[in-house]
Design a protein around this motif. Structure first.
Motif, short mmCIF file in Angstrom:
data_model
loop_
_atom_site.label_atom_id
_atom_site.label_comp_id
_atom_site.label_asym_id
_atom_site.label_seq_id
_atom_site.Cartn_x
_atom_site.Cartn_y
_atom_site.Cartn_z
N LYS A 79 0.80 -1.21 0.00
CA LYS A 79 0.00 0.00 0.00
C LYS A 79 0.84 1.27 0.00
O LYS A 79 0.32 2.35 -0.04
CB LYS A 79 -0.90 0.02 1.23
CG LYS A 79 -1.81 -1.17 1.35
CD LYS A 79 -3.21 -0.80 1.03
CE LYS A 79 -4.20 -1.86 1.36
NZ LYS A 79 -4.12 -3.06 0.61
N GLY A 80 2.14 1.14 0.07
CA GLY A 80 3.00 2.32 0.13
C GLY A 80 3.10 3.02 -1.20
O GLY A 80 2.79 2.46 -2.24
N PRO A 81 3.53 4.28 -1.18
CA PRO A 81 3.67 5.01 -2.44
C PRO A 81 4.76 4.41 -3.33
O PRO A 81 5.83 4.06 -2.86
CB PRO A 81 4.04 6.43 -2.00
CG PRO A 81 4.57 6.30 -0.62
CD PRO A 81 3.92 5.08 -0.04
N ILE A 82 4.47 4.29 -4.59
CA ILE A 82 5.41 3.71 -5.55
C ILE A 82 6.12 4.81 -6.32
O ILE A 82 7.33 4.84 -6.40
CB ILE A 82 4.67 2.78 -6.53
CG1 ILE A 82 3.94 1.69 -5.78
CG2 ILE A 82 5.62 2.20 -7.55
CD1 ILE A 82 4.80 0.82 -4.91
N LEU A 83 5.37 5.71 -6.90
CA LEU A 83 5.95 6.79 -7.68
C LEU A 83 5.77 8.12 -6.96
O LEU A 83 4.66 8.50 -6.63
CB LEU A 83 5.30 6.88 -9.07
CG LEU A 83 5.63 5.80 -10.06
CD1 LEU A 83 4.85 6.02 -11.35
CD2 LEU A 83 7.11 5.76 -10.36
N ASN A 84 6.86 8.79 -6.74
CA ASN A 84 6.78 10.14 -6.21
C ASN A 84 6.85 11.10 -7.39
O ASN A 84 6.89 10.71 -8.55
CB ASN A 84 7.90 10.38 -5.21
CG ASN A 84 9.27 10.10 -5.78
OD1 ASN A 84 9.44 10.04 -7.00
ND2 ASN A 84 10.24 9.92 -4.92
N ARG A 85 6.87 12.37 -7.10
CA ARG A 85 6.89 13.39 -8.16
C ARG A 85 8.12 13.23 -9.06
O ARG A 85 8.03 13.36 -10.27
CB ARG A 85 6.86 14.78 -7.53
CG ARG A 85 6.65 15.89 -8.52
CD ARG A 85 6.51 17.22 -7.84
NE ARG A 85 5.28 17.34 -7.08
CZ ARG A 85 4.14 17.80 -7.55
NH1 ARG A 85 4.07 18.18 -8.81
NH2 ARG A 85 3.07 17.90 -6.80
N GLU A 86 9.27 12.93 -8.47
CA GLU A 86 10.50 12.74 -9.25
C GLU A 86 10.40 11.52 -10.16
O GLU A 86 10.83 11.54 -11.30
CB GLU A 86 11.70 12.60 -8.31
CG GLU A 86 13.03 12.49 -9.01
CD GLU A 86 13.44 13.76 -9.73
OE1 GLU A 86 14.20 13.64 -10.72
OE2 GLU A 86 13.01 14.85 -9.34
N GLY A 87 9.80 10.44 -9.65
CA GLY A 87 9.62 9.24 -10.45
C GLY A 87 8.70 9.46 -11.63
O GLY A 87 8.94 8.97 -12.73
#
Length: 162
Positions: A79-87
């Motif tokens: 459930k954790g974030p996979i893509l952040n803004r940089e990704g």
């Protein structure tokens, strides 16, 4: 107070994880599309390959990998974030470089476009300095040129080089 924050985090995690599933599914579908479209160019044989053989092989390579990632994403409870803004920025830059490569190749020719695109991709992947990306892009363009144009006798788009 912890209740709403926790449910918000879970909701955001599902949304981000859902976008990962969508991305894997899109890549899976694109691999199928690549294989189907490459058939119209003809595959030939290994002894006498035709223009569709290489894209078909790439699509065939991507197909099981993307399928396994998609299936794994369905099974996983992550459930954790996979893509952040940089990704996301890196992913979109990669897509943009590939679109540039495809659209500019008939105009500028294979060698120039591959050199520019490989250099751009190496900078997108944060390869340090300028010499390493330049050597990588020159080596990539030269190797693929030798492989297809010289050894396999498959004409590559020449563009402005005529």
């Amino acid at each position: 107070f912890t209740g709403p924050v926790t449910s918000q985090r879970i909701h955001m995690g599902k949304a981000i994880f859902g976008s990962e599933r969508i991305a894997y599914f899109v890549i899976f579908m694109v691999s199928i599309l690549i294989m189907i479209l490459s058939l119209s160019y003809g595959l030939g044989t290994l002894a006498k390959p035709e223009p569709g053989l290489y894209p078909f092989a790439i699509g065939l390579f991507i197909f099981p990998l993307s399928l396994s990632l998609f299936i794994d994403s369905l099974r996983s409870g992550k459930k954790g974030p996979i893509l952040n803004r940089e990704g996301i920025k890196t992913f979109l830059s990669f897509i943009g470089a590939c679109v540039f490569w495809i659209l500019a190749m008939p105009l500028l020719g294979y060698v120039i476009v591959t050199l520019i695109t490989a250099f751009g991709l190496s900078k997108i992947m944060k390869l340090e300095g300028w010499l390493k990306p330049l050597l990588l892009s020159v080596g990539t363009a030269l190797f693929i040129y030798l492989l297809f144009d010289y050894w396999l006798y498959i004409d590559l788009p020449r563009g402005v080089l005529g």
